[in-house]
Design a protein around this motif. Sequence first.
Motif, PDB file in Angstrom:
ATOM      1  N   ASP A  95       0.849  -1.175   0.000  1.00  0.00           N
ATOM      2  CA  ASP A  95       0.000   0.000   0.000  1.00  0.00           C
ATOM      3  C   ASP A  95       0.896   1.241   0.000  1.00  0.00           C
ATOM      4  N   VAL A  96       0.306   2.396  -0.325  1.00  0.00           N
ATOM      5  CA  VAL A  96       1.054   3.647  -0.315  1.00  0.00           C
ATOM      6  C   VAL A  96       0.921   4.249   1.072  1.00  0.00           C
ATOM      7  N   ASP A  97       1.936   3.969   1.914  1.00  0.00           N
ATOM      8  CA  ASP A  97       1.944   4.475   3.282  1.00  0.00           C
ATOM      9  C   ASP A  97       3.389   4.675   3.709  1.00  0.00           C
ATOM     10  N   ALA A  98       3.599   4.919   4.987  1.00  0.00           N
ATOM     11  CA  ALA A  98       4.949   5.229   5.486  1.00  0.00           C
ATOM     12  C   ALA A  98       5.912   4.055   5.353  1.00  0.00           C
ATOM     13  N   ASP A  99       5.386   2.847   5.174  1.00  0.00           N
ATOM     14  CA  ASP A  99       6.252   1.674   5.047  1.00  0.00           C
ATOM     15  C   ASP A  99       6.717   1.420   3.617  1.00  0.00           C
ATOM     16  N   LEU A 100       6.141   2.140   2.646  1.00  0.00           N
ATOM     17  CA  LEU A 100       6.431   1.815   1.243  1.00  0.00           C
ATOM     18  C   LEU A 100       7.880   2.071   0.868  1.00  0.00           C
ATOM     19  N   VAL A 101       8.382   3.265   1.125  1.00  0.00           N
ATOM     20  CA  VAL A 101       9.750   3.593   0.705  1.00  0.00           C
ATOM     21  C   VAL A 101      10.780   2.686   1.374  1.00  0.00           C
ATOM     22  N   PRO A 102      10.702   2.450   2.692  1.00  0.00           N
ATOM     23  CA  PRO A 102      11.654   1.499   3.282  1.00  0.00           C
ATOM     24  C   PRO A 102      11.567   0.108   2.662  1.00  0.00           C
ATOM     25  N   ASP A 142      12.730  -5.813  -9.044  1.00  0.00           N
ATOM     26  CA  ASP A 142      13.148  -5.630 -10.436  1.00  0.00           C
ATOM     27  C   ASP A 142      12.280  -4.601 -11.138  1.00  0.00           C
ATOM     28  N   LEU A 143      11.011  -4.499 -10.720  1.00  0.00           N
ATOM     29  CA  LEU A 143      10.067  -3.616 -11.391  1.00  0.00           C
ATOM     30  C   LEU A 143       8.923  -3.296 -10.435  1.00  0.00           C
ATOM     31  N   VAL A 144       8.410  -2.066 -10.519  1.00  0.00           N
ATOM     32  CA  VAL A 144       7.251  -1.652  -9.742  1.00  0.00           C
ATOM     33  C   VAL A 144       6.118  -1.321 -10.714  1.00  0.00           C
ATOM     34  N   TRP A 145       4.926  -1.828 -10.409  1.00  0.00           N
ATOM     35  CA  TRP A 145       3.747  -1.495 -11.218  1.00  0.00           C
ATOM     36  C   TRP A 145       2.820  -0.646 -10.356  1.00  0.00           C
ATOM     37  N   PRO A 146       2.873   0.690 -10.481  1.00  0.00           N
ATOM     38  CA  PRO A 146       1.985   1.539  -9.681  1.00  0.00           C
ATOM     39  C   PRO A 146       0.548   1.415 -10.177  1.00  0.00           C
ATOM     40  N   LEU A 147      -0.352   1.107  -9.253  1.00  0.00           N
ATOM     41  CA  LEU A 147      -1.765   0.979  -9.604  1.00  0.00           C
ATOM     42  C   LEU A 147      -2.628   1.861  -8.714  1.00  0.00           C
ATOM     43  N   LEU A 148      -2.025   2.940  -8.250  1.00  0.00           N
ATOM     44  CA  LEU A 148      -2.738   3.894  -7.415  1.00  0.00           C
ATOM     45  C   LEU A 148      -3.491   4.876  -8.305  1.00  0.00           C
ATOM     46  N   HIS A 149      -4.797   4.994  -8.090  1.00  0.00           N
ATOM     47  CA  HIS A 149      -5.614   5.927  -8.857  1.00  0.00           C
ATOM     48  C   HIS A 149      -5.742   7.247  -8.105  1.00  0.00           C
ATOM     49  N   GLY A 150      -6.163   8.274  -8.813  1.00  0.00           N
ATOM     50  CA  GLY A 150      -6.287   9.579  -8.175  1.00  0.00           C
ATOM     51  C   GLY A 150      -5.010  10.389  -8.287  1.00  0.00           C
ATOM     52  N   ALA A 151      -4.947  11.485  -7.549  1.00  0.00           N
ATOM     53  CA  ALA A 151      -3.904  12.488  -7.740  1.00  0.00           C
ATOM     54  C   ALA A 151      -2.499  11.914  -7.667  1.00  0.00           C
ATOM     55  N   SER A 152      -2.092  11.389  -6.522  1.00  0.00           N
ATOM     56  CA  SER A 152      -0.702  10.967  -6.379  1.00  0.00           C
ATOM     57  C   SER A 152      -0.360   9.788  -7.283  1.00  0.00           C
ATOM     58  N   GLY A 153      -1.369   8.993  -7.644  1.00  0.00           N
ATOM     59  CA  GLY A 153      -1.106   7.859  -8.515  1.00  0.00           C
ATOM     60  C   GLY A 153      -1.021   8.213  -9.978  1.00  0.00           C
ATOM     61  N   GLU A 154      -1.606   9.344 -10.367  1.00  0.00           N
ATOM     62  CA  GLU A 154      -1.666   9.676 -11.784  1.00  0.00           C
ATOM     63  C   GLU A 154      -0.993  11.001 -12.146  1.00  0.00           C
ATOM     64  N   ASP A 155      -0.621  11.800 -11.146  1.00  0.00           N
ATOM     65  CA  ASP A 155      -0.026  13.109 -11.438  1.00  0.00           C
ATOM     66  C   ASP A 155       1.488  13.063 -11.533  1.00  0.00           C
ATOM     67  N   GLY A 156       2.066  11.874 -11.457  1.00  0.00           N
ATOM     68  CA  GLY A 156       3.510  11.730 -11.604  1.00  0.00           C
ATOM     69  C   GLY A 156       4.274  11.694 -10.302  1.00  0.00           C
ATOM     70  N   SER A 157       3.642  12.000  -9.174  1.00  0.00           N
ATOM     71  CA  SER A 157       4.401  12.126  -7.929  1.00  0.00           C
ATOM     72  C   SER A 157       4.947  10.788  -7.434  1.00  0.00           C
ATOM     73  N   VAL A 158       4.128   9.732  -7.463  1.00  0.00           N
ATOM     74  CA  VAL A 158       4.626   8.419  -7.056  1.00  0.00           C
ATOM     75  C   VAL A 158       5.747   7.965  -7.994  1.00  0.00           C
ATOM     76  N   ARG A 159       5.602   8.268  -9.253  1.00  0.00           N
ATOM     77  CA  ARG A 159       6.613   7.872 -10.230  1.00  0.00           C
ATOM     78  C   ARG A 159       7.901   8.680 -10.049  1.00  0.00           C
ATOM     79  N   ASP A 160       7.764   9.932  -9.580  1.00  0.00           N
ATOM     80  CA  ASP A 160       8.955  10.702  -9.211  1.00  0.00           C
ATOM     81  C   ASP A 160       9.719  10.000  -8.093  1.00  0.00           C
ATOM     82  N   VAL A 161       8.991   9.506  -7.100  1.00  0.00           N
ATOM     83  CA  VAL A 161       9.633   8.809  -5.980  1.00  0.00           C
ATOM     84  C   VAL A 161      10.360   7.558  -6.476  1.00  0.00           C
ATOM     85  N   LEU A 162       9.726   6.830  -7.377  1.00  0.00           N
ATOM     86  CA  LEU A 162      10.373   5.633  -7.924  1.00  0.00           C
ATOM     87  C   LEU A 162      11.654   5.985  -8.668  1.00  0.00           C
TER      88      LEU A 162
END
Length: 296
Positions: free
Chosen positions: A24-31, A39-59
């Motif tokens: 899930d997208v929470d405080a435990d994700l980055v650690p 090898d690969l991450v498939w982001p499936l988060l919908h809404g702002a942080s999932g689609e506005d590029g921010s989660v992908r910036d973190v990756l």
Amino acid sequence: MSIRSGRRVADALRTAGVDVTVHDVDADLVPALADTRPDLVWPLLHGASGEDGSVRDVLELLNLPSVGTGPRASRIAWSKPIAKTSVTRAGLATPEFVTLPQSLFRELGANRILDAVVAKLGLPLVVKPSRGGSALGVTLVQSPEDLPRAMVACFAYSDTALIERAVQGTEVAVSVVELDGEPVALPAVEVVTEGPYDYDARYNPGRTEYFAPARLSPELADKAAEVAVAAHRALGLRHLSRTDLIIDGDGQPWFLEVNVAPGMTETSLFPQAAEAGGHDLPTLYRRIVEDALGTR
């Protein structure tokens, strides 16, 4: 919906022999990502942080490859006015529109501005947040008296409203998937609702009927596919996307918006399109992963 999409894709990939862990997208994700180095991450988060590029910036900050569109192109696609402008420059048709920030709307006087909008664009109109998904804050406006209420509903979800001329016709969603690096359109899915295809129609059973493939002539189906692939290319999208269109009575497809993280639940449009195209979902999802890893 994000959790359901993630679980459905994970189950399909496991069926195809892929080792998958769901987070899930929470405080435990980055650690977790830093420790496991997948090898690969498939982001499936919908809404702002999932689609506005921010989660992908973190990756990208973590130097982790991912399935889907990169952060910069995601930001362009997430902004409906910018996406519409970009596809127009690529020669695609999109309904005429204006954008109004809430601050300017108040400063200039709501009544005068809305009178000018109706005079310019006519009726009916669609009012929607300039950024957002799931049709939250979207209203079909049939009369001038309904427009102020629609603006209030929109501003509850965004500080900027997009007001566009409503096109009457057949509403379809065309998913695109890259196979061996080339974007290919899946069969269009036709969306039929009583009233607008709003949040209630999308997620409450009974208001919406889907036809996969859409009830289009071969010529119109090809046109819709060409527009979706052209939008995918023009916006710099990657691996998969879904474009929403209206096809009017003259057979003209009109670009409405694009989604860089299509829903993947059992009732979502991308899986419906894939199955209508004869694809086995586990096999297709594994192929998307392999293409993203560059192993095909």
